[in-house]
Design a protein around this motif. Structure first.
Motif, short mmCIF file in Angstrom:
data_model
loop_
_atom_site.label_atom_id
_atom_site.label_comp_id
_atom_site.label_asym_id
_atom_site.label_seq_id
_atom_site.Cartn_x
_atom_site.Cartn_y
_atom_site.Cartn_z
N ASN A 95 0.79 -1.26 -0.07
CA ASN A 95 0.19 -0.01 0.16
C ASN A 95 0.81 1.27 -0.07
O ASN A 95 0.34 2.24 -0.52
CB ASN A 95 -0.84 0.08 1.17
CG ASN A 95 -1.97 -0.89 1.00
OD1 ASN A 95 -3.16 -0.61 0.32
ND2 ASN A 95 -2.18 -2.11 1.56
N ARG A 98 1.80 1.73 -3.71
CA ARG A 98 0.61 2.05 -4.28
C ARG A 98 0.09 3.91 -4.07
O ARG A 98 -0.28 4.50 -5.00
CB ARG A 98 -0.73 1.18 -3.91
CG ARG A 98 -0.54 0.13 -4.63
CD ARG A 98 -1.85 -0.90 -4.07
NE ARG A 98 -2.94 -0.36 -4.64
CZ ARG A 98 -4.19 -0.51 -4.28
NH1 ARG A 98 -4.52 -1.55 -3.25
NH2 ARG A 98 -5.35 0.10 -4.76
N ILE A 99 0.45 4.08 -2.94
CA ILE A 99 -0.15 5.60 -2.55
C ILE A 99 0.94 6.18 -3.18
O ILE A 99 0.60 7.40 -3.79
CB ILE A 99 -0.10 5.63 -1.21
CG1 ILE A 99 -1.38 5.13 -0.43
CG2 ILE A 99 -0.18 7.18 -0.76
CD1 ILE A 99 -1.26 4.76 0.88
N TRP A 103 -0.20 9.26 -5.94
CA TRP A 103 -0.08 10.60 -5.78
C TRP A 103 1.32 10.87 -5.33
O TRP A 103 2.14 10.93 -4.32
CB TRP A 103 -1.00 11.08 -4.18
CG TRP A 103 -2.35 10.97 -4.24
CD1 TRP A 103 -3.10 11.46 -5.28
CD2 TRP A 103 -3.07 10.15 -3.71
NE1 TRP A 103 -4.43 11.45 -4.90
CE2 TRP A 103 -4.40 10.32 -4.04
CE3 TRP A 103 -2.84 8.94 -2.70
CZ2 TRP A 103 -5.59 9.53 -3.72
CZ3 TRP A 103 -4.05 8.36 -2.19
CH2 TRP A 103 -5.41 8.58 -2.61
N ASN A 143 -5.49 1.52 6.47
CA ASN A 143 -6.69 2.90 6.32
C ASN A 143 -6.26 4.12 6.67
O ASN A 143 -6.53 5.17 5.84
CB ASN A 143 -7.84 2.32 7.00
CG ASN A 143 -8.70 1.01 6.65
OD1 ASN A 143 -8.70 0.67 5.41
ND2 ASN A 143 -9.67 0.55 7.37
N TRP A 146 -4.07 5.60 4.11
CA TRP A 146 -5.03 6.25 2.66
C TRP A 146 -5.45 7.35 3.30
O TRP A 146 -5.42 8.41 2.31
CB TRP A 146 -5.81 5.22 2.30
CG TRP A 146 -5.10 3.84 1.40
CD1 TRP A 146 -4.80 2.80 2.01
CD2 TRP A 146 -5.00 4.16 0.00
NE1 TRP A 146 -4.30 2.23 0.87
CE2 TRP A 146 -4.40 2.82 -0.16
CE3 TRP A 146 -5.08 5.07 -0.87
CZ2 TRP A 146 -4.14 2.75 -1.65
CZ3 TRP A 146 -4.44 4.72 -2.22
CH2 TRP A 146 -4.13 3.62 -2.49
N ALA A 149 -2.72 10.31 3.21
CA ALA A 149 -2.65 10.72 1.99
C ALA A 149 -3.59 11.43 1.00
O ALA A 149 -3.19 12.65 0.67
CB ALA A 149 -2.26 9.38 0.95
N LYS A 150 -4.89 11.07 1.37
CA LYS A 150 -5.94 11.85 0.79
C LYS A 150 -5.90 13.20 1.17
O LYS A 150 -6.36 14.16 0.74
CB LYS A 150 -7.20 11.08 1.00
CG LYS A 150 -7.18 9.80 0.13
CD LYS A 150 -8.57 9.18 0.17
CE LYS A 150 -8.51 7.79 -0.39
NZ LYS A 150 -9.89 7.16 -0.02
#
Length: 247
Positions: A95, A98-99, A103, A143, A146, A149-150
């Motif tokens: 993950n 992926r992040i 981004w 979780n 993510w 990151a958002k």
């Protein structure tokens, strides 16, 4: 298992837990039924992520590691809590990458640090005897990664807050404002009254003379004269002059 760069947060945790080459490393004693099994750090990780892993042994590793971490005194060295973080790390790499691919603006070191903080925060509420304590721990940490990151991608970086505020609130004096190369300026000086400036201001074009010329031909074609209704109160003085002319 994917390794991270030597300067990353995850790599520093690896070095702190494993120690220098040849150093004596701690071990973990887990209980499966009535049987006690002594595992090295590498064997503990292999029980969780290795190709021939045993589900019962892996559950015992999580249970023992979380139990010892939660029993640590507040003024202890934190070795037990750091061990749990180290055990969680392999489950976060996928993950993490992926992040970072999704981004580009997310800083890797910040994301890794946020993941470590998430492990420690979730650990405080983890139940060692609960079902799949390791899986629940990892899921919550992912979780939070993510969510972080958002949240970061919605932030607007400002290098100098003071300069930004000064530029935004700056006002240009009238004498320094850019003036058009040609045209007219209208200046209205209102009468002193509490209600402020109010009335209808009408702009009218005079009728042409019999010879076809217009009065005030030096003014723009669209505006020749400003006047008010004969019965209206005086609201102020209107001055019309060529742009750039000093008062």
């Amino acid at each position: 298992m994917t390794s991270t760069g030597c300067g990353s947060v995850f790599a520093q945790i690896d070095r702190n837990v494993l120690g220098p080459p040849g150093a004596t490393r701690p071990s973990l004693t887990v209980h499966i039924g009535s049987r006690a099994v002594l595992l090295s750090l590498e064997e503990s990780r292999a029980a969780l992520y290795g190709p021939g892993r045993d589900a019962a042994l892996g559950a015992a590793v999580w249970r023992q590691a979380v139990t010892e971490a939660r029993r640590e005194p507040g003024d202890g060295d934190g070795a037990g809590r750091l061990l749990v973080v180290w055990l969680v790390l392999p489950a976060l790499y996928r993950n993490l990458h992926r992040i970072l691919r999704l981004w580009r603006g997310v800083d890797r070191a910040d994301l890794e640090a946020e993941a470590v903080l998430a492990v420690l925060a979730v650990l405080d509420a983890a139940d060692p005897d609960g079902p799949d304590v390791g899986g629940c721990l990892i899921k919550e940490v992912v979780n939070r990664m993510w969510a972080y990151a958002k949240r970061v991608t919605r932030e607007i970086p400002v290098v100098d807050i003071g300069a930004f505020a000064e530029a935004r609130n700056a006002t240009v004096p009238p004498e320094e404002q850019p003036r058009p190369p040609e045209g007219w300026e209208v200046h209205i000086t209102p009468q002193p009254r509490r209600g402020g400036l109010y009335a209808t201001l009408r702009f009218a074009e005079p009728r042409p003379r019999r010879d076809g010329s217009r009065t005030g031909a030096r003014l723009p074609d669209l505006v020749f004269r400003a006047r008010r209704h004969e019965e209206a109160d005086l609201i102020g003085t209107l001055l019309l002059r060529p742009a750039g002319v000093q008062r």
